[in-house]
Design a protein around this motif. Structure first.
Motif, PDB file in Angstrom:
ATOM      1  N   TYR A  65      41.692  35.064  44.932  1.00  0.00           N
ATOM      2  CA  TYR A  65      41.300  34.355  46.153  1.00  0.00           C
ATOM      3  C   TYR A  65      41.080  32.869  45.860  1.00  0.00           C
ATOM      4  O   TYR A  65      40.747  32.482  44.739  1.00  0.00           O
ATOM      5  CB  TYR A  65      40.034  34.973  46.747  1.00  0.00           C
ATOM      6  N   VAL A  66      41.291  32.053  46.878  1.00  0.00           N
ATOM      7  CA  VAL A  66      41.134  30.607  46.732  1.00  0.00           C
ATOM      8  C   VAL A  66      39.678  30.300  46.380  1.00  0.00           C
ATOM      9  O   VAL A  66      38.758  30.774  47.066  1.00  0.00           O
ATOM     10  CB  VAL A  66      41.526  29.886  48.044  1.00  0.00           C
ATOM     11  N   PRO A  67      39.440  29.519  45.323  1.00  0.00           N
ATOM     12  CA  PRO A  67      38.065  29.188  44.944  1.00  0.00           C
ATOM     13  C   PRO A  67      37.481  28.103  45.850  1.00  0.00           C
ATOM     14  O   PRO A  67      38.216  27.353  46.501  1.00  0.00           O
ATOM     15  CB  PRO A  67      38.221  28.665  43.506  1.00  0.00           C
ATOM     16  N   ASN A  68      36.180  28.029  45.877  1.00  0.00           N
ATOM     17  CA  ASN A  68      35.497  26.997  46.654  1.00  0.00           C
ATOM     18  C   ASN A  68      35.406  25.726  45.809  1.00  0.00           C
ATOM     19  O   ASN A  68      34.548  25.600  44.944  1.00  0.00           O
ATOM     20  CB  ASN A  68      34.101  27.477  47.058  1.00  0.00           C
ATOM     21  N   LEU A  69      36.309  24.805  46.070  1.00  0.00           N
ATOM     22  CA  LEU A  69      36.335  23.547  45.325  1.00  0.00           C
ATOM     23  C   LEU A  69      35.788  22.390  46.152  1.00  0.00           C
ATOM     24  O   LEU A  69      35.951  21.225  45.805  1.00  0.00           O
ATOM     25  CB  LEU A  69      37.769  23.233  44.874  1.00  0.00           C
ATOM     26  N   GLY A  70      35.159  22.720  47.259  1.00  0.00           N
ATOM     27  CA  GLY A  70      34.627  21.684  48.136  1.00  0.00           C
ATOM     28  C   GLY A  70      35.699  21.155  49.073  1.00  0.00           C
ATOM     29  O   GLY A  70      36.788  21.708  49.180  1.00  0.00           O
ATOM     30  N   GLN A  74      37.815  27.474  53.710  1.00  0.00           N
ATOM     31  CA  GLN A  74      39.057  28.195  53.465  1.00  0.00           C
ATOM     32  C   GLN A  74      39.111  28.623  52.004  1.00  0.00           C
ATOM     33  O   GLN A  74      39.958  28.184  51.227  1.00  0.00           O
ATOM     34  CB  GLN A  74      40.273  27.345  53.843  1.00  0.00           C
ATOM     35  N   PHE A  75      38.163  29.456  51.637  1.00  0.00           N
ATOM     36  CA  PHE A  75      38.127  29.994  50.279  1.00  0.00           C
ATOM     37  C   PHE A  75      37.575  31.410  50.343  1.00  0.00           C
ATOM     38  O   PHE A  75      36.998  31.820  51.347  1.00  0.00           O
ATOM     39  CB  PHE A  75      37.252  29.124  49.374  1.00  0.00           C
ATOM     40  N   GLY A  76      37.774  32.156  49.277  1.00  0.00           N
ATOM     41  CA  GLY A  76      37.342  33.545  49.261  1.00  0.00           C
ATOM     42  C   GLY A  76      38.234  34.405  50.145  1.00  0.00           C
ATOM     43  O   GLY A  76      39.303  33.987  50.585  1.00  0.00           O
ATOM     44  N   LEU A  88      47.287  46.756  42.723  1.00  0.00           N
ATOM     45  CA  LEU A  88      46.607  46.401  43.972  1.00  0.00           C
ATOM     46  C   LEU A  88      45.089  46.426  43.819  1.00  0.00           C
ATOM     47  O   LEU A  88      44.380  45.737  44.563  1.00  0.00           O
ATOM     48  CB  LEU A  88      47.055  47.336  45.098  1.00  0.00           C
ATOM     49  N   SER A  89      44.595  47.184  42.855  1.00  0.00           N
ATOM     50  CA  SER A  89      43.147  47.204  42.621  1.00  0.00           C
ATOM     51  C   SER A  89      42.639  45.839  42.149  1.00  0.00           C
ATOM     52  O   SER A  89      41.452  45.534  42.279  1.00  0.00           O
ATOM     53  CB  SER A  89      42.783  48.281  41.590  1.00  0.00           C
ATOM     54  N   PHE A  90      43.557  44.991  41.649  1.00  0.00           N
ATOM     55  CA  PHE A  90      43.167  43.643  41.218  1.00  0.00           C
ATOM     56  C   PHE A  90      42.662  42.801  42.391  1.00  0.00           C
ATOM     57  O   PHE A  90      41.927  41.838  42.191  1.00  0.00           O
ATOM     58  CB  PHE A  90      44.335  42.927  40.545  1.00  0.00           C
ATOM     59  N   LEU A  91      43.055  43.172  43.612  1.00  0.00           N
ATOM     60  CA  LEU A  91      42.561  42.459  44.798  1.00  0.00           C
ATOM     61  C   LEU A  91      41.056  42.633  44.965  1.00  0.00           C
ATOM     62  O   LEU A  91      40.399  41.841  45.636  1.00  0.00           O
ATOM     63  CB  LEU A  91      43.284  42.957  46.058  1.00  0.00           C
ATOM     64  N   ILE A  92      40.519  43.660  44.335  1.00  0.00           N
ATOM     65  CA  ILE A  92      39.083  43.926  44.407  1.00  0.00           C
ATOM     66  C   ILE A  92      38.364  43.386  43.168  1.00  0.00           C
ATOM     67  O   ILE A  92      37.252  42.868  43.264  1.00  0.00           O
ATOM     68  CB  ILE A  92      38.824  45.447  44.527  1.00  0.00           C
ATOM     69  N   THR A  93      39.031  43.466  42.017  1.00  0.00           N
ATOM     70  CA  THR A  93      38.332  43.188  40.757  1.00  0.00           C
ATOM     71  C   THR A  93      38.532  41.786  40.188  1.00  0.00           C
ATOM     72  O   THR A  93      37.744  41.348  39.346  1.00  0.00           O
ATOM     73  CB  THR A  93      38.766  44.209  39.683  1.00  0.00           C
ATOM     74  N   THR A  94      39.581  41.085  40.622  1.00  0.00           N
ATOM     75  CA  THR A  94      39.919  39.796  39.999  1.00  0.00           C
ATOM     76  C   THR A  94      39.525  38.620  40.885  1.00  0.00           C
ATOM     77  O   THR A  94      40.120  38.430  41.951  1.00  0.00           O
ATOM     78  CB  THR A  94      41.432  39.720  39.695  1.00  0.00           C
ATOM     79  N   PRO A  95      38.583  37.801  40.463  1.00  0.00           N
ATOM     80  CA  PRO A  95      38.160  36.646  41.282  1.00  0.00           C
ATOM     81  C   PRO A  95      39.296  35.666  41.559  1.00  0.00           C
ATOM     82  O   PRO A  95      39.336  35.053  42.630  1.00  0.00           O
ATOM     83  CB  PRO A  95      37.068  35.986  40.427  1.00  0.00           C
TER      84      PRO A  95
END
Length: 200
Positions: free
Chosen positions: A140-145, A152-154, A130-137
């Motif tokens: 979360y959905v990336p900002n692809l435009g 709807q990202f991050g 669960l700590s990966f929710l803090i440490t792994t980019p």
């Protein structure tokens, strides 16, 4: 209806064993998959970005982003990078640990002290995951435009990887339930021995 409720009420110990079996199935299946290249590659973002686990790898994040193998496809150059990184050796070790934890938890059906250890380890492993929710980019959905008026990202928009990680909340609770049940049985056993000794 009352009979059904009574059956449910009296079946809790059996249902806790179902939890143990469920943990075992998940752990053995996922742990076993760690022996395969695609699964070993898949955990790299989690491990490489974790302050608790990144030292297992030889390369620093975010270098791994250049050497991703899509599931179902292998690129030899990427495989070579992962070998140098220690990706596969670590994955084999992690898979073994996960299978062991699942087995210890399952054995709690018959051996309460072993099951107590398994339940606590399941809880601890889930905390790390669960700590990966803090440490792994990548969770979360990336900002692809895009043209949608609301971004709807991050956070809190979980990616597929993030949704997979979040499910460990259930595993965390299940580990505690199994550990607590084993602890209760250990106490009952000790009390029973004490009572029998007092009779003599």
């Amino acid at each position: 209806m009352d009979k059904f409720i009574l059956i449910l009420a009296n079946s809790q110990s059996h249902f806790i064993n179902v939890i143990r079996i469920s943990i075992f199935i998940v752990m053995v299946w996922i742990g076993g998959l760690k022996a395969f290249q695609y699964e070993a590659d898949g955990i790299v973002p989690f491990v490489a970005n974790s302050p608790v686990m990144s030292f297992f790898y030889n390369k620093k994040a975010p270098e791994y982003t250049t050497y991703k193998n899509p599931e179902g496809k292998t690129v030899q150059n990427n495989i070579d990078w992962h070998k140098e990184n220690g990706t596969y050796i670590f994955s084999y070790g992690l898979g073994t640990v996960i299978v062991l934890i699942g087995t210890l938890t399952l054995l709690g059906i018959w051996f309460k002290k072993i099951g107590l250890i398994g339940g606590l380890l399941t809880f601890g492993m889930s905390l790390v995951t669960l700590s990966f929710l803090i440490t792994t980019p990548e969770v979360y959905v990336p900002n692809l435009g895009g043209d949608f008026p609301t971004p709807q990202f991050g956070f809190p928009y979980l990616s597929g990887a993030g949704r997979l990680v979040l499910k460990d909340v259930i595993m965390l609770a299940a580990g505690l339930i199994c550990a607590s049940d084993c602890a209760q049985q250990i106490i009952k056993s000790k009390n029973s021995i004490s009572v029998n000794r007092a009779k003599f």
